[in-house]
Motif scaffolding. Structure first.
Motif, PDB file in Angstrom:
ATOM      1  N   PRO A 104       0.831  -1.213   0.000  1.00  0.00           N
ATOM      2  CA  PRO A 104       0.000   0.000   0.000  1.00  0.00           C
ATOM      3  C   PRO A 104       0.864   1.261   0.000  1.00  0.00           C
ATOM      4  CG  PRO A 104      -0.700  -1.530   1.718  1.00  0.00           C
ATOM      5  CD  PRO A 104       0.572  -2.060   1.167  1.00  0.00           C
ATOM      6  N   GLU A 105       0.370   2.328  -0.641  1.00  0.00           N
ATOM      7  CA  GLU A 105       1.142   3.577  -0.703  1.00  0.00           C
ATOM      8  C   GLU A 105       1.288   4.206   0.671  1.00  0.00           C
ATOM      9  OE1 GLU A 105       0.077   6.569  -3.548  1.00  0.00           O
ATOM     10  OE2 GLU A 105       0.124   5.107  -5.164  1.00  0.00           O
ATOM     11  N   THR A 106       0.266   4.062   1.498  1.00  0.00           N
ATOM     12  CA  THR A 106       0.308   4.655   2.835  1.00  0.00           C
ATOM     13  C   THR A 106      -0.068   3.608   3.870  1.00  0.00           C
ATOM     14  OG1 THR A 106      -0.525   6.663   1.816  1.00  0.00           O
ATOM     15  CG2 THR A 106      -0.538   6.582   4.220  1.00  0.00           C
ATOM     16  N   ILE A 107       0.702   3.567   4.943  1.00  0.00           N
ATOM     17  CA  ILE A 107       0.392   2.650   6.045  1.00  0.00           C
ATOM     18  C   ILE A 107       0.437   3.464   7.338  1.00  0.00           C
ATOM     19  CG2 ILE A 107       1.121   0.575   7.298  1.00  0.00           C
ATOM     20  CD1 ILE A 107       2.542  -0.331   4.726  1.00  0.00           C
ATOM     21  N   VAL A 108      -0.593   3.359   8.153  1.00  0.00           N
ATOM     22  CA  VAL A 108      -0.632   4.074   9.425  1.00  0.00           C
ATOM     23  C   VAL A 108      -0.722   3.040  10.545  1.00  0.00           C
ATOM     24  CG1 VAL A 108      -1.923   5.736  10.815  1.00  0.00           C
ATOM     25  CG2 VAL A 108      -1.815   6.001   8.336  1.00  0.00           C
TER      26      VAL A 108
END
Ligand SMILES: Cc1cc2nc3c(=O)[nH]c(=O)nc-3n(C[C@H](O)[C@H](O)[C@H](O)COP(=O)(O)OP(=O)(O)OC[C@H]3O[C@@H](n4cnc5c(N)ncnc54)[C@H](O)[C@@H]3O)c2cc1C
Length: 142
Positions: A104-108
């Motif tokens: 994924p492009e963003t992981i939080v």
């Protein structure tokens, strides 16, 4: 091949293998034979969902391939899922075709403290039911 070896093979590809039992030295054959799961199973499933097909050797010496590239699934015994979790009792797995996912492009990530176990469980359930795209959940006690 171990899980760690697969991860280093995939490093530059933008893809990852989603089953993570927290044991990098586990072999992929062993993971399939034990139907390994882990903290990402919530979203991506266990080995059962992430092995597409396999080559295995039966006790008789016969070599079998459990599935072909075609997506049709109602075509005889589901040998792939029969062998997954069979703990080496039905055949020796020698080759696996695995499902990979794009990173994924963003992981939080977040860590939350709870005073009760029930509160932690309820929060996890509500987060999933509310449609949050949760990829990994782990509960840590004292
Ligand atoms: C620190 C740690 C944390 C873990 N956490 C989790 C977890 O959260 N969730 C989870 O599901 N599991 C967990 N596990 C278990 C882990 O998934 C298994 O130990 C692992 O998948 C087994 O792989 P292995 O290569 O070590 O197999 P082995 O221990 O060598 O073998 C396991 C079984 O599989 C058979 N087998 C091995 N290779 C093959 C093959 N090629 N063909 C047919 N049969 C074979 C063996 O005969 C044996 O019965 C954890 C393990 C560790 C060490």
């Amino acid at each position: 091949m171990t899980l760690d070896q697969l991860r280093s093979e995939l490093r530059a590809t933008g893809l990852f293998f989603a089953v993570d039992p927290g044991a990098g030295q586990a072999t992929l054959g062993g993971m399939a034979a034990t139907r390994a799961s882990g903290t990402t199973t919530l979203r991506y499933g266990s080995m059962r969902e992430n092995v597409i097909s396999m080559t295995a050797v039966l006790a008789s010496g016969e070599i079998i391939r459990t599935a072909r590239r075609a997506r049709k699934s109602s075509a005889g015994y589901d040998l792939t899922r029969l062998l997954i979790g069979s703990e080496g009792t039905l055949a020796v797995i020698t080759e696996l075709t695995l499902r990979l996912h794009g990173i994924p492009e963003t992981i939080v990530a977040a860590v939350a403290g709870f005073s009760t176990l029930e509160g932690a469980c309820r929060t996890a359930i509500q987060a999933i039911q509310s449609g949050l795209c949760v990829a990994r959940v782990e509960l840590l006690d004292e």
